[in-house]
Design an enzyme around this catalytic site. Structure first.
Site, PDB file in Angstrom:
ATOM      1  N   LYS A   1      26.873  19.236  46.586  1.00  0.00           N
ATOM      2  CA  LYS A   1      26.839  20.889  46.401  1.00  0.00           C
ATOM      3  C   LYS A   1      27.808  21.214  45.340  1.00  0.00           C
ATOM      4  CE  LYS A   1      25.491  22.130  51.091  1.00  0.00           C
ATOM      5  NZ  LYS A   1      25.869  22.595  52.406  1.00  0.00           N
ATOM      6  N   LEU A   2      27.359  22.169  44.581  1.00  0.00           N
ATOM      7  CA  LEU A   2      28.102  22.898  43.540  1.00  0.00           C
ATOM      8  C   LEU A   2      29.308  23.520  44.203  1.00  0.00           C
ATOM      9  CD1 LEU A   2      28.193  23.773  40.570  1.00  0.00           C
ATOM     10  CD2 LEU A   2      27.045  26.075  41.303  1.00  0.00           C
ATOM     11  N   GLY A   3      30.487  23.415  43.448  1.00  0.00           N
ATOM     12  CA  GLY A   3      31.755  23.856  44.451  1.00  0.00           C
ATOM     13  C   GLY A   3      32.661  22.585  44.635  1.00  0.00           C
TER      14      GLY A   3
ATOM     15  N   HIS B   1      60.700  47.579  48.528  1.00  0.00           N
ATOM     16  CA  HIS B   1      61.313  47.518  49.654  1.00  0.00           C
ATOM     17  C   HIS B   1      60.486  48.103  50.874  1.00  0.00           C
ATOM     18  CE1 HIS B   1      64.572  46.925  52.723  1.00  0.00           C
ATOM     19  NE2 HIS B   1      64.169  48.328  53.032  1.00  0.00           N
TER      20      HIS B   1
ATOM     21  N   GLU C   1      49.211  20.095  57.185  1.00  0.00           N
ATOM     22  CA  GLU C   1      48.218  21.249  57.362  1.00  0.00           C
ATOM     23  C   GLU C   1      47.452  21.134  58.721  1.00  0.00           C
ATOM     24  OE1 GLU C   1      47.924  23.204  52.846  1.00  0.00           O
ATOM     25  OE2 GLU C   1      45.980  22.355  53.761  1.00  0.00           O
TER      26      GLU C   1
ATOM     27  N   CYS D   1      36.802  21.073  47.052  1.00  0.00           N
ATOM     28  CA  CYS D   1      37.719  22.224  47.295  1.00  0.00           C
ATOM     29  C   CYS D   1      36.907  23.199  48.186  1.00  0.00           C
ATOM     30  CB  CYS D   1      38.262  23.050  45.988  1.00  0.00           C
ATOM     31  SG  CYS D   1      39.068  24.350  46.334  1.00  0.00           S
TER      32      CYS D   1
END
Length: 461
Positions: free
Chosen positions: A41-43, A438, A185, A46
């Protein structure tokens, strides 16, 4: 599949991940004709089984922790459980929306998308599904795959991140092999979801590529969270049965768990694609290029995870843009690898840009480097968020800041300013003069530089 018989493109890109589609989009923007060949698949990794889905899981994990800890803030929340089918539906929804957007973008730029397994069959030709695509320039961007260790078979209860992302249950216990970004992770997610987690890392520290101060701080926090880990001890073997996996280390230590996640890094996807036959130099599977990302063969360039260095989507993306501009004759400035920001999205987050203290001393000499640690305990917003951590600055003595290293919740969002500081070679005085809002965590960066410039407003260290 689009019929491209007899067409010669300005660029044919092999691979539709971050490096490949960035090349195509930028090249099309510059008026070049482009074709992308992609077997999946395109992408790429990631979008479909890397950065995006893991960050979606990490966000769900953060909400689980918030629900569990609401009482501490006087909010009556409780965690009733994790519904993995619901978590996966949320994750898949995020991917789906981004995927549709990317497909639309490629279409709107008149880029020819060819689905199928492509192969380099000439210095200007990619063959896919029986047709040949000719390109005045070829860009190789075939990405990476989840590696294993020699003799360690993936299957059953032994999985890589690819399978871990599609699990429809929360495991009771997991051994994570590898304490780098991916391992850390997943360990963080599963612990937040209620699993019993142990990390096995052969090197002396977790996130071993980071500054040692960040590694030690992450280890302390993981210990507090109840995430087990064993360091400096290598994997020896694993057996599996109906009850789970039985993992053995070289020291003789053993661990039993429901699953083993193999997170020992990603290997370059370059085998059997015709690269070597066309004279392209490979080193342990990686494509060797010059500073202009040229392979030294014809008009063939490479981008992304197959090029030695940091395997990061945003690096691949930047390299894709660089290659398109190089081909278009814009002569872009080469990408400086140390100036690329790096983030580990665990709880707490780890973010850095530039040189670690050890690397800076190796390059500039022991006495030519100065460091400062600014504790987030003095930062109002960090207190509100109930996060601990610090910002560590590395500078050349009487010179610019050459490294920014941070640990704490949400510090991944602070690395943008850190990146400007390092890449624009700012002196501490330059940053100290800027007024930071701040109360924000961002303000801690300003305070750290005030301290490094010799005018600390709050005590540090």
């Amino acid at each position: 599949m689009a019929d491209t018989t007899g067409t010669e493109f300005d660029i044919v890109v092999l691979g539709g991940g971050s490096g490949g589609y960035a090349t195509a989009l930028r090249a099309a923007q510059l008026g070049l004709t482009v074709a992308i060949v992609e077997s999946g698949k395109l992408g790429g990794t990631c979008l479909h089984n890397g950065c995006i889905p893991t960050k979606a899981l990490l966000h769900a994990a953060e909400l689980a922790d918030n629900a569990r800890e609401g009482e501490k803030l006087g909010v009556h929340t409780e965690l009733k459980g994790i519904d993995m089918s619901g978590v996966n539906a949320y994750k898949d929804g995020v991917i789906s929306r981004l995927y549709k957007g990317l497909q639309g973008l490629v279409k709107s730029r008149q880029i020819t998308f060819v689905e199928g397994h492509g192969r380099l069959v000439g210095t200007d030709t990619i063959e896919v599904g029986g047709q040949r695509l000719k390109g005045k320039n070829i860009v190789l961007a075939t990405g990476s795959y989840a590696r294993s260790l020699p003799g360690l078979e993936i299957g059953g209860r032994v999985l890589t991140s690819d399978q871990a992302l599609t699990l429809d249950f929360v495991p009771k216990s997991v051994v994570v092999l590898g304490g780098g970004v991916i391992g850390v992770e997943f360990a963080s997610v599963w612990k937040s979801f209620g699993a019993d987690v142990t990390i096995v890392e052969g090197l002396p520290h977790l996130v071993p590529a980071e500054d040692e101060a960040l590694s030690k701080a992450l280890e302390r926090t993981f210990r507090k969270r109840g995430i087990g880990f064993t360091l400096g001890d290598r994997f020896s073997g694993v057996s599996q049965d109906d009850n789970g996996v039985h993992v053995t280390l070289e020291s003789g230590k053993t661990f039993d768990a429901e699953l083993l996640l193999v997170a020992v890094g990603r290997g370059p996807r370059t085998a059997d694609l015709g690269y070597e036959e066309q004279g392209i130099t490979l080193d342990r599977g990686f494509v060797i290029v010059d500073e202009k990302l040229h392979t030294g063969v014809g008009n063939i360039y490479a981008a992304g995870d197959i090029v030695p260095g940091l395997q990061l989507a945003h690096r691949g993306f930047a390299q894709g843009i660089f290659v398109a501009e190089q081909i278009a004759g814009l002569n872009p400035a080469p990408i400086i690898e140390s100036g690329i920001p790096r983030v580990t999205y665990s709880h707490p987050e780890v973010a850095s840009v530039g040189l670690t203290e050890a690397k800076a001393k190796e390059i500039h000499g022991e006495d030519a480097v100065e460091t400062l640690e600014y504790n987030l305990g003095g930062n109002g917003k960090s207190q509100i968020l109930a996060t601990q951590g610090f910002i560590k600055l590395v500078r050349q003595k009487d010179g610019p800041v050459i490294g920014v290293h941070m640990i704490g919740d949400r510090v991944g969002e602070l690395i943008g300013e850190g990146q400007l500081i390092v890449n624009w070679e700012a002196y501490p005085e330059d940053v100290a003069a800027l007024v930071h809002a701040h109360p924000t965590q961002n303000e801690a960066l300003g305070e750290a530089h005030l301290a490094l410039a010799g005018k600390p407003l709050h005590a540090h260290n």
